[in-house]
Scaffold this active site. Structure first.
Site, PDB file in Angstrom:
ATOM      1  CG  ASP A  31      -2.419   1.157   1.465  1.00  0.00           C
ATOM      2  OD1 ASP A  31      -1.782   1.792   1.277  1.00  0.00           O
ATOM      3  OD2 ASP A  31      -3.205   0.550   1.159  1.00  0.00           O
ATOM      4  CB  SER A 124     -17.746  -1.381  -7.656  1.00  0.00           C
ATOM      5  OG  SER A 124     -19.158   0.182  -7.219  1.00  0.00           O
ATOM      6  CE1 TYR A 148     -14.127   3.448  -7.775  1.00  0.00           C
ATOM      7  CE2 TYR A 148     -16.185   3.612  -7.648  1.00  0.00           C
ATOM      8  CZ  TYR A 148     -15.119   3.151  -7.513  1.00  0.00           C
ATOM      9  OH  TYR A 148     -15.398   1.773  -6.457  1.00  0.00           O
ATOM     10  CE  LYS A 152     -12.779   0.376  -8.641  1.00  0.00           C
ATOM     11  NZ  LYS A 152     -11.865  -0.357  -7.676  1.00  0.00           N
TER      12      LYS A 152
HETATM   13  P1  NAD Z   1      -9.605   3.193   0.664  1.00  0.00           P
HETATM   14  O1  NAD Z   1      -9.610   4.192   0.256  1.00  0.00           O
HETATM   15  O2  NAD Z   1      -9.909   3.238   2.032  1.00  0.00           O
HETATM   16  O3  NAD Z   1      -8.384   1.715   0.566  1.00  0.00           O
HETATM   17  C1  NAD Z   1      -7.611   1.880  -0.491  1.00  0.00           C
HETATM   18  C2  NAD Z   1      -6.003   1.200  -0.716  1.00  0.00           C
HETATM   19  O4  NAD Z   1      -5.660   1.399  -1.533  1.00  0.00           O
HETATM   20  C3  NAD Z   1      -5.387   2.825   0.244  1.00  0.00           C
HETATM   21  O5  NAD Z   1      -5.039   2.305   1.400  1.00  0.00           O
HETATM   22  C4  NAD Z   1      -4.689   3.202  -0.495  1.00  0.00           C
HETATM   23  O6  NAD Z   1      -3.504   4.130   0.318  1.00  0.00           O
HETATM   24  C5  NAD Z   1      -4.391   2.057  -1.391  1.00  0.00           C
HETATM   25  N1  NAD Z   1      -3.752   2.447  -2.736  1.00  0.00           N
HETATM   26  C6  NAD Z   1      -4.425   3.863  -3.904  1.00  0.00           C
HETATM   27  N2  NAD Z   1      -3.444   3.808  -4.844  1.00  0.00           N
HETATM   28  C7  NAD Z   1      -2.500   2.755  -4.457  1.00  0.00           C
HETATM   29  C8  NAD Z   1      -0.943   2.562  -5.795  1.00  0.00           C
HETATM   30  N3  NAD Z   1      -0.797   2.671  -6.407  1.00  0.00           N
HETATM   31  N4  NAD Z   1      -0.631   1.519  -4.861  1.00  0.00           N
HETATM   32  C9  NAD Z   1      -0.318   1.339  -3.937  1.00  0.00           C
HETATM   33  N5  NAD Z   1      -1.691   1.422  -3.140  1.00  0.00           N
HETATM   34  C10 NAD Z   1      -2.204   2.082  -3.195  1.00  0.00           C
HETATM   35  O7  NAD Z   1     -10.759   1.979  -0.379  1.00  0.00           O
HETATM   36  P2  NAD Z   1     -12.045   1.425   0.152  1.00  0.00           P
HETATM   37  O8  NAD Z   1     -12.790   1.407   0.901  1.00  0.00           O
HETATM   38  O9  NAD Z   1     -11.144   0.191   1.193  1.00  0.00           O
HETATM   39  O10 NAD Z   1     -11.720   0.573  -1.369  1.00  0.00           O
HETATM   40  C11 NAD Z   1     -11.259   0.054  -1.587  1.00  0.00           C
HETATM   41  C12 NAD Z   1     -11.432  -1.341  -2.857  1.00  0.00           C
HETATM   42  O11 NAD Z   1     -12.938  -1.743  -2.840  1.00  0.00           O
HETATM   43  C13 NAD Z   1     -11.010   0.236  -4.366  1.00  0.00           C
HETATM   44  O12 NAD Z   1     -10.745  -0.176  -4.995  1.00  0.00           O
HETATM   45  C14 NAD Z   1     -13.208   0.370  -4.096  1.00  0.00           C
HETATM   46  O13 NAD Z   1     -12.730   1.662  -5.702  1.00  0.00           O
HETATM   47  C15 NAD Z   1     -13.520  -0.472  -3.772  1.00  0.00           C
HETATM   48  N6  NAD Z   1     -14.968  -0.356  -3.652  1.00  0.00           N
HETATM   49  C16 NAD Z   1     -14.776   0.423  -2.742  1.00  0.00           C
HETATM   50  C17 NAD Z   1     -16.177   0.594  -2.163  1.00  0.00           C
HETATM   51  C18 NAD Z   1     -16.623   1.354  -1.045  1.00  0.00           C
HETATM   52  O14 NAD Z   1     -17.924   1.924  -0.544  1.00  0.00           O
HETATM   53  N7  NAD Z   1     -15.693   1.836  -0.341  1.00  0.00           N
HETATM   54  C19 NAD Z   1     -17.422   0.236  -3.192  1.00  0.00           C
HETATM   55  C20 NAD Z   1     -16.565  -0.759  -4.328  1.00  0.00           C
HETATM   56  C21 NAD Z   1     -16.234  -0.981  -4.318  1.00  0.00           C
HETATM   57  C1  WQD Z   2     -26.199   6.443  -0.586  1.00  0.00           C
HETATM   58  C2  WQD Z   2     -27.610   7.055  -0.557  1.00  0.00           C
HETATM   59  C3  WQD Z   2     -27.798   9.076  -1.566  1.00  0.00           C
HETATM   60  C4  WQD Z   2     -25.059  10.927   1.377  1.00  0.00           C
HETATM   61  C5  WQD Z   2     -21.055   5.099  -4.213  1.00  0.00           C
HETATM   62  C6  WQD Z   2     -20.403   5.091  -4.977  1.00  0.00           C
HETATM   63  C7  WQD Z   2     -20.567   4.163  -5.407  1.00  0.00           C
HETATM   64  C8  WQD Z   2     -19.457   3.164  -4.524  1.00  0.00           C
HETATM   65  C9  WQD Z   2     -20.056   3.196  -3.400  1.00  0.00           C
HETATM   66  C10 WQD Z   2     -17.285   2.511  -4.953  1.00  0.00           C
HETATM   67  C11 WQD Z   2     -28.136   8.013  -2.137  1.00  0.00           C
HETATM   68  C12 WQD Z   2     -28.185   9.526   0.191  1.00  0.00           C
HETATM   69  C13 WQD Z   2     -25.671  10.595   0.637  1.00  0.00           C
HETATM   70  C14 WQD Z   2     -25.868  12.104   1.937  1.00  0.00           C
HETATM   71  C15 WQD Z   2     -27.227  11.259   1.075  1.00  0.00           C
HETATM   72  N1  WQD Z   2     -18.669   3.302  -4.184  1.00  0.00           N
HETATM   73  N2  WQD Z   2     -27.118  10.581   0.462  1.00  0.00           N
HETATM   74  N3  WQD Z   2     -26.245  12.022   1.701  1.00  0.00           N
HETATM   75  O1  WQD Z   2     -23.788   6.510  -4.468  1.00  0.00           O
HETATM   76  O2  WQD Z   2     -25.111   4.378  -3.821  1.00  0.00           O
HETATM   77  O3  WQD Z   2     -22.434   4.867  -3.962  1.00  0.00           O
HETATM   78  O4  WQD Z   2     -20.931   4.570  -2.902  1.00  0.00           O
HETATM   79  O5  WQD Z   2     -17.027   1.601  -5.681  1.00  0.00           O
HETATM   80  O6  WQD Z   2     -19.401   3.534  -6.707  1.00  0.00           O
HETATM   81  O7  WQD Z   2     -21.538   5.818  -6.107  1.00  0.00           O
HETATM   82  O8  WQD Z   2     -23.472   5.621  -1.741  1.00  0.00           O
HETATM   83  O9  WQD Z   2     -23.192   6.759   0.419  1.00  0.00           O
HETATM   84  O10 WQD Z   2     -22.891   8.479  -1.504  1.00  0.00           O
HETATM   85  O11 WQD Z   2     -24.894   7.186  -1.190  1.00  0.00           O
HETATM   86  O12 WQD Z   2     -28.657  11.505   0.707  1.00  0.00           O
HETATM   87  O13 WQD Z   2     -24.874  13.289   2.036  1.00  0.00           O
HETATM   88  O14 WQD Z   2     -27.549   8.218   0.176  1.00  0.00           O
HETATM   89  O15 WQD Z   2     -28.498   9.943  -2.597  1.00  0.00           O
HETATM   90  O16 WQD Z   2     -29.507   7.309  -2.036  1.00  0.00           O
HETATM   91  P1  WQD Z   2     -24.020   5.383  -3.242  1.00  0.00           P
HETATM   92  P2  WQD Z   2     -23.552   7.270  -0.836  1.00  0.00           P
END
Ligand code: NAD
Ligand code: WQD
Length: 334
Positions: A31, A124, A148, A152
């Site tokens: 990381d 995602s 974004y 993915k």
């Molecule tokens: P996060 O930002 O907390 O974790 C990502 C980690 O990757 C961080 O620790 C960051 O420092 C590290 N990182 C980023 N770029 C890097 C690089 N080039 N080299 C090495 N390390 C690097 O995010 P998260 O919420 O834990 O998400 C993890 C994965 O899941 C991501 O790929 C994200 O797109 C995906 N994801 C997250 C969500 C969500 O809502 N949190 C939803 C769907 C998918």
């Molecule tokens: C959830 C609900 C908002 C904030 C996002 C990314 C998605 C994924 C997860 C990575 C919605 C409502 C939110 C606020 C609100 N990430 N809301 N007031 O939009 O489903 O997904 O995060 O892959 O790609 O798009 O998640 O938590 O932002 O919103 O009313 O201040 O809460 O409108 O209905 P979302 P969220």
């Protein structure tokens, strides 16, 4: 043989580290800490009582990454590293294409160079774009609607091409719905940098008094109470889904895709109500117009993961709200 987790210091990655270690696997974390903190590595060690190697390296640094693969016996990679903020990706698309896609290509090259051919990738539900119906199945059309999401989707396609070109690969693509909550200990959890965009961190900021009220984006959606509906999943359930996926892809080469969600949709108002009730705090809120790009309803059909991985989410919305707040109180309250 160890499992290498990229992005293992991040929110989801750190919980996955704990689950893999608890299950007896050896791990290595890579990381660059661009969105996390070194202290998380020690916290993972505290929770599990286990030690592991940590490399503060950017996965785009091909030389260093290849060195890590040469230096260690790596069985498989769980690939979390990447940027994840939708709004920022619209403003700075190149930053997202470079880190998410460039990082993944660099990683796949390093894996290939060391004959490591097993990978589980963090995709995602965003790849479904605006789904015509819910619950969403894995075979629904894919159509990401922001940079974004497109990173993915492109990575999914790159992985599929890789498998088509060489059927020795074992590839698991996990499409997460909305991860929230934190480890029961309250030692690790979600710590967004700057002002958060996602619902749960914003609810927590209001509960802490950092924000006066929660902005609820839209109350005129075709949902039960007019607010947006999502499939919130406890981050520990999600982390355990990675073990199930890893153990599945291990058995036979292939390109496997799974939704990781609960199959239940909750509205913004249901989240606020549950959070207030289980934590005994007040969340004042105000309705605002819809947030651009938001869909009315998004929740998974989790049947494929249940049938093929033997995995299903077990934590309730009450658990998610309690654990999220427990982490915030222990780590972010003044
Ligand atoms: P996060 O930002 O907390 O974790 C990502 C980690 O990757 C961080 O620790 C960051 O420092 C590290 N990182 C980023 N770029 C890097 C690089 N080039 N080299 C090495 N390390 C690097 O995010 P998260 O919420 O834990 O998400 C993890 C994965 O899941 C991501 O790929 C994200 O797109 C995906 N994801 C997250 C969500 C969500 O809502 N949190 C939803 C769907 C998918
Ligand atoms: C959830 C609900 C908002 C904030 C996002 C990314 C998605 C994924 C997860 C990575 C919605 C409502 C939110 C606020 C609100 N990430 N809301 N007031 O939009 O489903 O997904 O995060 O892959 O790609 O798009 O998640 O938590 O932002 O919103 O009313 O201040 O809460 O409108 O209905 P979302 P969220």
């Amino acid at each position: 043989m160890a499992i290498l987790l990229t992005g293992g210091a991040g929110y989801i990655g750190s919980h996955a580290c704990v689950e893999f270690l608890d299950k007896g696997y050896d791990i290595i974390v890579v990381d660059n800490l661009v969105n996390s903190d070194k202290s998380v590595i020690d916290k993972i060690k505290t929770i599990t009582g286990k030690d592991f190697k940590f490399y503060e390296v950017d996965i785009r640094d091909k030389e260093k990454l290849q060195g890590i693969f040469k230096e260690n016996k790596v069985e498989a990679v769980i690939h979390f590293a990447g940027f994840k903020a939708v709004g920022e990706s619209v403003l700075e698309p190149l930053k997202y294409y470079d880190n998410n896609i460039g990082g993944t290509i660099s990683l796949l090259e390093a894996m290939k160079g060391s004959n490591v051919n097993k990978i589980v990738f963090s995709s995602s539900a965003t790849v479904y774009g605006t789904p015509k119906t819910v619950p969403i199945r894995e075979d629904f059309p894919l159509d990401a609607i922001n940079p974004y999401g497109r990173t993915k989707l492109m990575i999914e396609k790159i992985l599929k091409d890789l498998y088509n070109a060489d059927k020795c690969w074992h590839i698991g693509v996990l499409r997460y719905f909305n991860p929230i909550g934190a480890h029961k200990s309250g030692i690790i959890g979600e710590k967004p940098q700057g002002i958060p965009n996602n619902l749960m961190p914003r609810v927590c900021d209001v509960a802490l008094g950092k924000e006066k009220e929660l902005t609820v984006w839209g109350n005129d959606y075709p949902t039960g109470d007019g607010t947006g509906v999502r499939d919130y999943i406890h981050v520990v359930d999600l982390a355990q889904g990675h073990i199930a996926a890893y153990e599945k892809i291990l058995k036979k080469p292939g390109y496997y895709v799974y939704n990781l969600g609960t199959g239940k949709g909750y509205s913004v108002l249901e989240i606020i109500e549950t959070f207030q009730r289980v934590n005994g705090v007040k969340i004042p809120y105000k309705f605002y117009p819809r947030r651009p790009g938001d869909v009315a309803k998004c929740y998974a059909d989790p049947d494929k993961a249940r049938e093929e991985l033997g995995w299903e989410a077990k934590y309730t919305l009450e658990d998610m709200c309690k654990d999220a707040w427990n982490f915030v109180v222990k780590n972010m309250a003044q």
